[in-house]
Design a protein around this motif. Structure first.
Motif, short mmCIF file in Angstrom:
data_model
loop_
_atom_site.label_atom_id
_atom_site.label_comp_id
_atom_site.label_asym_id
_atom_site.label_seq_id
_atom_site.Cartn_x
_atom_site.Cartn_y
_atom_site.Cartn_z
N CYS A 1 -7.82 -4.98 3.54
CA CYS A 1 -6.71 -5.92 3.81
C CYS A 1 -7.17 -7.09 4.66
N CYS B 1 0.59 -10.65 -7.50
CA CYS B 1 0.37 -11.88 -6.72
C CYS B 1 -0.39 -12.90 -7.56
N ASP C 1 8.75 -18.09 3.30
CA ASP C 1 7.49 -17.48 2.89
C ASP C 1 7.77 -16.28 1.99
N GLU D 1 -7.01 -10.96 3.54
CA GLU D 1 -6.35 -11.98 4.35
C GLU D 1 -7.31 -13.13 4.68
N ASN E 1 2.69 -13.06 0.02
CA ASN E 1 2.07 -11.96 0.76
C ASN E 1 2.47 -10.64 0.10
N ILE F 1 -3.79 -14.03 2.11
CA ILE F 1 -2.65 -13.19 1.73
C ILE F 1 -2.57 -12.06 2.74
N LYS F 2 -1.41 -11.90 3.37
CA LYS F 2 -1.19 -10.77 4.27
C LYS F 2 -0.80 -9.56 3.44
N TRP G 1 7.17 -12.76 -0.17
CA TRP G 1 6.49 -11.48 -0.08
C TRP G 1 6.78 -10.69 -1.35
#
Length: 148
Positions: A104, A43, A13, A108, A74, A113-114, A15
């Motif tokens: 946030c 992103c 994953d 999410e 993320n 998206i974290k 980031w």
């Protein structure tokens, strides 16, 4: 702009890591909100290329430590304690933490998206003669503020 770091979890994953510092003598630090918006822009740019990046990493899996998952990256905003101390002082006046946590949560829920804010201590960055950053020390990581 350029992404500061692209990190991968062991599962692949991705980031996007946005690094922030407080420059000595500066009147203020770039805000966590600006860092979040900047990394969201990265992103969006990278999102379109995740499948190509994933395919390329899969082709080179013998060379890479991890294969990149084709999912949307993320966001990780990382800064030393000095930066977060300045932000905490601003919290006393502007009460920004609750608002950014709510933002946030919406990111999410809607974009999947974290977004995480991390305090990095016990290390420093130095630029070598060719302009490449070198990490000096062994970093210690903690949450920048309590997560909801």
């Amino acid at each position: 702009g350029k992404i500061d770091l692209l990190c991968l979890e062991p599962e692949g994953d991705p980031w996007i890591c946005e690094l922030k510092v407080h420059a000595v003598g500066a009147k203020g630090a770039e805000t966590p909100l600006k860092a979040l918006l900047e990394s969201l822009g990265y992103c969006a740019t990278l999102d379109a290329d995740m499948r190509n990046l994933s395919r390329e990493s899969d082709d080179k899996k013998r060379v890479l430590l991890h294969v990149v998952s084709p999912i949307r990256p993320n966001l990780l905003i990382m800064a030393p304690s000095e930066y977060w101390t300045l932000c905490s002082q601003a919290e006393d006046r502007f009460h920004w933490i609750e608002g950014i946590q709510a933002l946030c949560q919406r990111i999410e829920n809607s974009l999947k998206i974290k977004a995480r804010f991390v305090r990095v201590d016990n290390c420093r960055w130095e630029m070598n003669q060719s302009g490449m950053p070198n990490l000096i020390g062994t970093p210690a990581f903690n949450w920048a503020f309590a997560r909801v």
